[in-house]
Design a protein around this motif. Structure first.
Motif, PDB file in Angstrom:
ATOM      1  N   PHE A 158      -2.684   2.704   4.272  1.00  0.00           N
ATOM      2  CA  PHE A 158      -1.269   2.780   3.821  1.00  0.00           C
ATOM      3  C   PHE A 158      -1.348   2.746   2.115  1.00  0.00           C
ATOM      4  O   PHE A 158      -2.173   1.882   1.610  1.00  0.00           O
ATOM      5  N   SER A 159      -0.789   3.626   1.379  1.00  0.00           N
ATOM      6  CA  SER A 159      -0.642   3.614  -0.287  1.00  0.00           C
ATOM      7  C   SER A 159       0.490   3.997  -0.822  1.00  0.00           C
ATOM      8  O   SER A 159       1.308   4.521   0.071  1.00  0.00           O
ATOM      9  N   ASP A 160       0.608   3.654  -2.149  1.00  0.00           N
ATOM     10  CA  ASP A 160       1.841   4.173  -2.865  1.00  0.00           C
ATOM     11  C   ASP A 160       2.950   3.357  -2.301  1.00  0.00           C
ATOM     12  O   ASP A 160       3.966   4.044  -1.801  1.00  0.00           O
ATOM     13  N   PRO A 161       3.012   2.129  -2.673  1.00  0.00           N
ATOM     14  CA  PRO A 161       4.020   1.328  -2.219  1.00  0.00           C
ATOM     15  C   PRO A 161       5.354   1.452  -3.056  1.00  0.00           C
ATOM     16  O   PRO A 161       5.207   1.751  -4.304  1.00  0.00           O
ATOM     17  N   GLU A 162       6.642   1.787  -2.209  1.00  0.00           N
ATOM     18  CA  GLU A 162       7.778   1.965  -3.149  1.00  0.00           C
ATOM     19  C   GLU A 162       8.779   1.607  -2.350  1.00  0.00           C
ATOM     20  O   GLU A 162       8.820   1.758  -0.979  1.00  0.00           O
ATOM     21  N   ASN A 163       9.911   0.734  -2.794  1.00  0.00           N
ATOM     22  CA  ASN A 163      11.167   0.609  -1.951  1.00  0.00           C
ATOM     23  C   ASN A 163      10.763  -0.179  -0.613  1.00  0.00           C
ATOM     24  O   ASN A 163      11.567   0.313   0.590  1.00  0.00           O
ATOM     25  N   GLY A 164      10.034  -1.092  -0.373  1.00  0.00           N
ATOM     26  CA  GLY A 164       9.738  -1.909   0.628  1.00  0.00           C
ATOM     27  C   GLY A 164       8.835  -1.268   1.807  1.00  0.00           C
ATOM     28  O   GLY A 164       8.803  -1.689   2.978  1.00  0.00           O
TER      29      GLY A 164
END
Length: 194
Positions: A158-164
């Motif tokens: 998983f990559s590119d964390p945004e908004n939880g």
């Protein structure tokens, strides 16, 4: 259905839950985490679980473009999500650039800043790793979350964390290579997971 069942947690409740969690005295080898308002105690992992972590660790040491430090027991604090107290999670593996000396002098529970990647290998409650912990790591801004899913026989990055949550993910079946981006910049071999 009781109206009390859906009332939001109060700050007093949050404080009592956190204090109770931090005061836990777990048996040797057990891990206690506070995930989405639930205290979770897990037994020591089985041998295959530890073997999978070792496979990842050895490859990071040998192949990574960046020199990485590793901890298999580092407690991370993660911003709260929804109606729960601050999360306290312990990834199966935490990687951080050596030059940051992130683990040196750190308290038992530290913030996620500077962590490059966390890894989890599923065990008795795989949905916790697939969902709750994934959301915790994304809220903490950890750039990469590597999940070895033993029930599904696959590995997901998983990559590119945004908004939880993470906006991108790549899944390969056990036996296939999985490309890890910078700062790691190598293809993770998963044949030993089969």
């Amino acid at each position: 259905m009781s109206a009390m069942a859906h009332e939001p947690l109060t700050q007093d409740h949050d404080h009592v839950l956190l204090e109770g969690f931090l005061a836990l005295d777990t048996p040797e080898g057990f891990r206690a985490e506070l995930i989405e308002g639930e205290i979770v105690v897990t037994p020591p992992p089985d041998g295959d679980h530890e073997d999978h972590i070792n496979v990842i660790l050895k490859q990071v040491i040998r192949k990574s473009a960046a020199d990485m430090d590793f901890s298999g027991n580092k407690g991370l604090t993660v911003p709260r999500g929804g109606l729960c107290v601050r999360n306290h999670v312990i990834p199966d593996g935490t990687f951080a650039p050596t030059e940051l000396e992130l683990f040196r002098g750190a308290e038992s529970w530290m913030p996620c800043e500077g962590v490059s990647m966390v890894a989890e290998v599923t065990s008795t409650k795989p949905d916790r790793d697939r969902k709750a912990k994934r959301h915790c790591y994304a809220r903490g801004g950890i750039p990469l979350y590597l999940l070895v899913d033993r029930d599904n026989s696959d590995v997901t990055l998983f990559s590119d964390p945004e908004n939880g949550d993470y906006r991108q993910h790549v899944t390969v079946p056990f036996g296939k290579q999985l490309d890890l981006p910078a700062p790691f910049s190598f293809a993770l071999e998963t044949t030993r997971f089969v």
